[in-house]
Write an enzyme that holds these catalytic residues in place. Structure first.
Site, mmCIF file in Angstrom:
data_model
loop_
_atom_site.group_PDB
_atom_site.id
_atom_site.type_symbol
_atom_site.label_atom_id
_atom_site.label_comp_id
_atom_site.label_asym_id
_atom_site.label_seq_id
_atom_site.Cartn_x
_atom_site.Cartn_y
_atom_site.Cartn_z
ATOM 1 C CB CYS A 118 -1.155 -0.114 1.205
ATOM 2 S SG CYS A 118 -2.228 1.004 0.728
ATOM 3 N NE ARG B 15 -9.020 5.635 3.433
ATOM 4 C CZ ARG B 15 -7.791 6.083 2.846
ATOM 5 N NH1 ARG B 15 -7.615 7.460 2.901
ATOM 6 N NH2 ARG B 15 -6.854 5.502 3.240
ATOM 7 C CG HIS C 141 -3.002 -3.313 4.401
ATOM 8 N ND1 HIS C 141 -1.721 -2.640 4.832
ATOM 9 C CD2 HIS C 141 -3.663 -2.258 3.644
ATOM 10 C CE1 HIS C 141 -1.544 -1.580 4.587
ATOM 11 N NE2 HIS C 141 -2.601 -1.178 3.625
#
Ligand code: GLN
Length: 249
Positions: free
Chosen positions: A98, A132, A199
């Protein structure tokens, strides 16, 4: 006498870049070596440290928010960029997640318009979007070369990453956003460096990717890539459960 294999793992900026269990990736690499009788050591290297990065066999850089990214991109420029570039050019396996992945590219333009210079190792750039991109992801990757392998993880980023011709995508998204939510691609690969938005921690749930990094490291250091299989029943159950959650998105 049998040669004792040893891998040195470098966790870059462990105090700054560590979101959503990213540290678990380092633990997975270390454990999967130990379980096979491969000696493994983890060393954290953070701001200002000028440790010689050429001593490491695998590099790892986790995710972080804009503030942490800014701090480390200054540290790249002042101290570590040439060494990290050299390590990647020399074929050192590198996993970046990320915020760390974004900084392998040319630049990351934040939501306030600031352009953080990346390492320029990967032919890609990232621009913050308005929305997001959050949730569980399922993707399919050909990286290991033994047919499509499932990759699951959790993404939370506003940055949208666009790949140039100099890198290959790590995977194709089946469910979720991936690099930008537009082109169906997830992550990037250049030599033995892998960047991804996932993640999770990623490697405990995707043991094939952990083993790919370990194999590449052994091949580079000892000229042999074969590693003993492990019982991945639990890991694959965790992968299945993450894939089921992603399907509900
Ligand atoms: N700051 C970056 C973004 O939101 C990275 C976030 C992260 O590492 N999770 O795009």
């Amino acid at each position: 006498m049998r040669l004792q294999l040893t891998l040195e793992i470098c966790h870059l900026y462990p105090d700054l870049m560590n979101l959503y269990g990213d540290r678990g990736n380092v633990i997975a690499l270390w454990r999967r070596c130990i379980w096979r009788g491969i000696e493994a050591r983890v060393t954290g290297v953070s701001l200002s440290s000028s440790s010689d990065l050429s001593q490491f066999d695998i590099l790892f850089l986790g995710g972080g928010q804009d503030r942490e990214q800014k701090a480390i991109c200054y540290d790249f420029a002042r101290v570590k960029a040439p060494q990290i570039r050299k390590a990647v050019e020399d074929g050192t396996p590198f996993l970046a997640i990320c915020g760390g992945y974004q900084l392998l590219g040319e630049y990351y333009q934040t939501g306030s318009g600031e352009k953080l210079p990346g390492l320029g190792i990967m032919d890609l750039y990232t621009v913050a979007g308005r929305k997001r991109l959050i949730g569980n992801v399922v993707a399919q990757s050909d990286l290991a070369g033994s047919g499509p392998a499932r990759l699951v993880g959790f993404e939370n980023h506003s940055g949208k990453t666009y790949l140039g011709r100099g890198v290959k995508p790590l995977a194709r998204v089946l469910s979720g956003y991936g690099n930008n939510g537009e082109d169906g691609l997830e992550g990037a690969v250049y030599k033995n460096a892998v960047g991804t938005y996932l993640h999770g921690a990623l490697l405990p749930k995707n043991p094939w990717l952990a083993d790919w990094l370990i194999s590449q490291a052994l091949k580079r250091k000892y000229g042999r890539a074969e590693i003993a299989p492990l019982d991945d029943t639990l890991e694959l159950m965790a992968q299945e459960s993450a894939a089921r959650r992603a399907a509900k998105r």
